[in-house]
Motif scaffolding. Sequence first.
Motif, PDB file in Angstrom:
ATOM      1  N   SER A 157       0.830  -1.203   0.000  1.00 43.64           N
ATOM      2  CA  SER A 157       0.000   0.000   0.000  1.00 43.64           C
ATOM      3  C   SER A 157       0.870   1.261   0.000  1.00 43.64           C
ATOM      4  O   SER A 157       0.600   2.207  -0.755  1.00 43.64           O
ATOM      5  N   SER A 182       2.413   1.699  -3.378  1.00 46.61           N
ATOM      6  CA  SER A 182       1.413   2.210  -4.328  1.00 46.61           C
ATOM      7  C   SER A 182       1.228   3.712  -4.161  1.00 46.61           C
ATOM      8  O   SER A 182       1.105   4.442  -5.161  1.00 46.61           O
ATOM      9  N   LEU A 183       1.194   4.178  -2.916  1.00 50.01           N
ATOM     10  CA  LEU A 183       1.059   5.614  -2.669  1.00 50.01           C
ATOM     11  C   LEU A 183       2.228   6.382  -3.285  1.00 50.01           C
ATOM     12  O   LEU A 183       2.033   7.420  -3.927  1.00 50.01           O
ATOM     13  N   ILE A 238       4.232   5.389  -5.764  1.00 48.04           N
ATOM     14  CA  ILE A 238       4.148   5.287  -7.228  1.00 48.04           C
ATOM     15  C   ILE A 238       3.130   6.281  -7.772  1.00 48.04           C
ATOM     16  O   ILE A 238       3.413   7.025  -8.726  1.00 48.04           O
ATOM     17  N   ASN A 239       1.951   6.327  -7.151  1.00 48.93           N
ATOM     18  CA  ASN A 239       0.901   7.247  -7.615  1.00 48.93           C
ATOM     19  C   ASN A 239       1.303   8.707  -7.431  1.00 48.93           C
ATOM     20  O   ASN A 239       0.890   9.566  -8.215  1.00 48.93           O
ATOM     21  N   ALA A 240       2.107   8.984  -6.412  1.00 48.33           N
ATOM     22  CA  ALA A 240       2.519  10.367  -6.155  1.00 48.33           C
ATOM     23  C   ALA A 240       3.583  10.839  -7.139  1.00 48.33           C
ATOM     24  O   ALA A 240       3.574  11.997  -7.568  1.00 48.33           O
ATOM     25  N   GLN A 290       4.484   9.274 -10.227  1.00 48.71           N
ATOM     26  CA  GLN A 290       4.284   8.925 -11.633  1.00 48.71           C
ATOM     27  C   GLN A 290       3.980  10.147 -12.514  1.00 48.71           C
ATOM     28  O   GLN A 290       4.563  10.275 -13.584  1.00 48.71           O
ATOM     29  N   GLN A 320       8.566   0.213  -8.302  1.00 51.01           N
ATOM     30  CA  GLN A 320       7.617  -0.730  -8.913  1.00 51.01           C
ATOM     31  C   GLN A 320       8.117  -2.167  -8.796  1.00 51.01           C
ATOM     32  O   GLN A 320       7.335  -3.077  -8.487  1.00 51.01           O
TER      33      GLN A 320
END
Length: 149
Positions: A44, A47-48, A50-52, A54, A83
């Motif tokens: 989790s 993922s945070l 990566i989303n921030a 990207q 990733q």
Amino acid sequence: MAGRSEMQAKEPVNEQMIANMYTSMRTELNQIYSKITELEMEVSEHSLVINAIQPLDPARRCYRMIGGVLVERNIKEVLPAVQRNKEGIEEVIARLNEALEKKKKEIADFEAKYKIRIRKGDSDMKDEEGSKKEGGSQGVLVGPAGSAE
């Protein structure tokens, strides 16, 4: 199936030994659950991150903690590494889930063989209900402070 051969080699001779073996098996099961939960939290967090990062400029400078040392990199170097780490953690979770299922089956077989039944008192039931409510709130992600307006 090394665990099975170990069990057959060390056949319990009395109720206390059976109870100790059963407790040990349940402890192992709980440890697997704990590790899976810990790793799911890491996925989790990955993922945070990566989303921030990207949508940001790949040449932009960023910092990454590697082995307790903060290093300066750029996003195009860090994003693939994060990733890959996330994918690696997900693979470990999958293997732990397989181990979890094997351990559950082993425990179920042990319970059937020795006719073990778990008694749940009123206090145990209340504790379980509380943990279900607490577990329901886990995994909630809150966006950045500015987006709530």
